[in-house]
Design an enzyme around this catalytic site. Sequence first.
Site, PDB file in Angstrom:
ATOM      1  N   PHE A 152       0.759  -1.152   0.044  1.00 61.89           N
ATOM      2  CA  PHE A 152      -0.015  -0.190   0.104  1.00 61.89           C
ATOM      3  C   PHE A 152       0.766   1.320   0.067  1.00 61.89           C
ATOM      4  O   PHE A 152       0.252   2.445  -0.404  1.00 61.89           O
ATOM      5  CB  PHE A 152      -1.138  -0.013   1.304  1.00 61.89           C
ATOM      6  CG  PHE A 152      -0.307   0.383   2.489  1.00 61.89           C
ATOM      7  CD1 PHE A 152      -0.231   1.817   2.846  1.00 61.89           C
ATOM      8  CD2 PHE A 152       0.163  -0.596   3.517  1.00 61.89           C
ATOM      9  CE1 PHE A 152       0.324   2.043   3.993  1.00 61.89           C
ATOM     10  CE2 PHE A 152       0.707  -0.262   4.638  1.00 61.89           C
ATOM     11  CZ  PHE A 152       0.843   1.003   4.787  1.00 61.89           C
ATOM     12  N   LYS A 176      -1.128  -7.066  -9.198  1.00 60.02           N
ATOM     13  CA  LYS A 176      -1.996  -7.146  -8.206  1.00 60.02           C
ATOM     14  C   LYS A 176      -1.725  -6.354  -7.062  1.00 60.02           C
ATOM     15  O   LYS A 176      -0.790  -6.356  -6.477  1.00 60.02           O
ATOM     16  CB  LYS A 176      -2.096  -8.633  -7.506  1.00 60.02           C
ATOM     17  CG  LYS A 176      -3.465  -9.221  -6.843  1.00 60.02           C
ATOM     18  CD  LYS A 176      -3.981  -8.199  -5.702  1.00 60.02           C
ATOM     19  CE  LYS A 176      -3.056  -8.041  -4.361  1.00 60.02           C
ATOM     20  NZ  LYS A 176      -3.671  -7.537  -3.586  1.00 60.02           N
ATOM     21  N   GLU A 179      -4.955  -3.804  -2.044  1.00 56.59           N
ATOM     22  CA  GLU A 179      -6.211  -3.556  -2.121  1.00 56.59           C
ATOM     23  C   GLU A 179      -6.857  -2.140  -1.401  1.00 56.59           C
ATOM     24  O   GLU A 179      -7.732  -1.723  -1.218  1.00 56.59           O
ATOM     25  CB  GLU A 179      -7.089  -4.618  -1.625  1.00 56.59           C
ATOM     26  CG  GLU A 179      -6.802  -4.988  -0.020  1.00 56.59           C
ATOM     27  CD  GLU A 179      -5.669  -5.957  -0.133  1.00 56.59           C
ATOM     28  OE1 GLU A 179      -4.672  -5.741  -0.522  1.00 56.59           O
ATOM     29  OE2 GLU A 179      -5.499  -6.874   0.977  1.00 56.59           O
ATOM     30  N   SER A 229       5.340  -6.883   3.410  1.00 54.15           N
ATOM     31  CA  SER A 229       5.838  -7.462   4.991  1.00 54.15           C
ATOM     32  C   SER A 229       6.657  -8.648   4.770  1.00 54.15           C
ATOM     33  O   SER A 229       6.173  -9.403   3.835  1.00 54.15           O
ATOM     34  CB  SER A 229       4.701  -7.326   5.960  1.00 54.15           C
ATOM     35  OG  SER A 229       3.751  -8.491   5.436  1.00 54.15           O
ATOM     36  N   CYS A 284       9.428   2.025   3.410  1.00 55.01           N
ATOM     37  CA  CYS A 284      10.460   0.875   3.748  1.00 55.01           C
ATOM     38  C   CYS A 284      11.663   1.493   3.967  1.00 55.01           C
ATOM     39  O   CYS A 284      12.642   0.719   4.613  1.00 55.01           O
ATOM     40  CB  CYS A 284      10.414   0.165   2.664  1.00 55.01           C
ATOM     41  SG  CYS A 284      10.784   0.581   1.095  1.00 55.01           S
ATOM     42  N   GLU A 384       9.317  -4.056  13.041  1.00 58.36           N
ATOM     43  CA  GLU A 384       8.926  -3.106  12.340  1.00 58.36           C
ATOM     44  C   GLU A 384       7.739  -2.338  12.636  1.00 58.36           C
ATOM     45  O   GLU A 384       6.600  -3.076  12.675  1.00 58.36           O
ATOM     46  CB  GLU A 384       8.866  -3.483  10.646  1.00 58.36           C
ATOM     47  CG  GLU A 384       8.368  -2.431   9.673  1.00 58.36           C
ATOM     48  CD  GLU A 384       8.345  -2.786   8.386  1.00 58.36           C
ATOM     49  OE1 GLU A 384       7.922  -4.055   8.045  1.00 58.36           O
ATOM     50  OE2 GLU A 384       8.873  -2.221   7.469  1.00 58.36           O
TER      51      GLU A 384
END
Length: 499
Positions: A152, A176, A179, A229, A284, A384
């Site tokens: 995301f 993909k 979402e 992740s 990240c 994280e």
Amino acid sequence: MTEPKRITHFINGAYWSQPAQRTGDVYNPALGQVTGKVDFATVELVDQAVEIASKAQQEWRNASLAKRTQVLFAFREILNSRKEEIAKLITAEHGKVLSDALGEVTRGLEVVEFACGIPHLLKGSYSEGASTSIDVYSIRQPLGVCAIISPFNFPAMVPMWFFPIAIAAGNSVIIKPSEKDPSAINLIAEFWKAAGLPDGVFNVIHGDKVAVDRLLEHPGISSISFVGSTPIAKYIYENGTKNGKRVQALGGAKNHMLVLPDADLDLAADAAVNAGFGSAGERCMAISALVAVEPIADALIEKIAQRMSGLKTGDGTAGSDMGPLVTAVHRDKVASYVDAGVREGAKLVVDGRNPQVNGAAEGFWLGPTLFDQVTPEMSIYQEEIFGPVLSVIRVNSYEEGLELINRHQYGNGTAIFTNDGGAARKFQNEVLVGMVGINVPIPVPTAYYSFGGWKNSLFGDTHAHGTEGVHFFTRGKVVTSRWLDPSHGGINLGFPQNR
Ligand code: NAD
């Protein structure tokens, strides 16, 4: 309140018309409201998309390099002239401030520009007369249908780490996206169509684990490029490779910034605030652990806290420094880490819970948070957090700081702040991390180098974009050729030797 918009798949050059059996809510995080409903792909839909992409690839692989670069240049022009539209979609669904969203599109654009040079990047080598009258040469060919599964936090840039090169190399793509913020990639799909890319070469399927699992096992998928992740990255790598696919799976991070006593503390404080709280820490490459080599910690923390007091949290379109977090669930998870830090004994210097914001009360807000006296065994250091939480760990020497960084499970990015060239050079040599900044807090490599971390931050052998990206999306072939000559006759069962 307006009706949520429908966000659906883009396959074979058009939006999917059939209704979905399952959908997901898409929020505007600054409003805390559902603004979209995204269709979730079924196994059957994934199968249809793979069949279409596979057919399209059979033709696209034969398009000349001249034709492919024409399309890439046209795509680059459209993307550049309409990048604000992409940025607005990102801000509306992710929450990051508009300038930051624009920055991500611009970094993605650099990879498109790199891919425009594909004729040069695909050049093989040729050895005339490797053996008597025999020539040997190498070529690189596309893989087939390449899947990209993205997170995301960079809905435009992360997909663009991969698809420009995949397409330039003659593959077709099924992406993909996350979402949580699926709209940006659909507009990008429209740009590809407008640029003249044949239908079926770039396809978007929306969805969740159902779609991802089908991509992982589908025999028509050649490669998987995943970013997300670490637990999911591991899962993708294990299952993708088990099914014979080429996989690069980039995972989570905990990026350390090591500040030596000779550093310019004002520059270091600026960098820590920018890299710690930009995009609400949902990067990240965000700095989340600041390792201060004593005796500078007190002075540095004071400078950081002072800068934090001036940060404006609010709606990304309204001139704020930092937006909301992506969902209420994620905001609550990050806030629970702040609770954990307090419980575990870290000193909360700036508390971002209950922040003052310039935005709707229902937005998913959490203000910038600063911890001091964080120790290596605390969960806020080990894990994280992926939010606007910066932890300061105090050490007594360069060696102690280096050892701390090298012991951590993640090795995505790191930075050293110092005026000592020798120390910086030692650090770049000794640190077990894939991307290193020297007085640069977010060392995201430029497109012609490759992006990727070490340890639990990347599973697979190949980093993203740059020449590693070209290698990932192609496979090598070596041809040994001889043209008919009567002297070649005769029987010889021995292993061929070069003469
Ligand atoms: P995520 O792992 O939750 O999701 C990533 C993708 O995997 C999404 O498309 C999602 O739909 C899919 N997915 C989620 N759960 C799945 C499951 N159980 N099975 C199959 N697919 C699944 O990650 P996120 O929250 O979207 O993104 C944030 C994470 O991404 C952070 O950990 C961040 O560090 C990481 N990230 C890493 C890099 C890097 O370069 N290393 C870059 C950006 C983000």
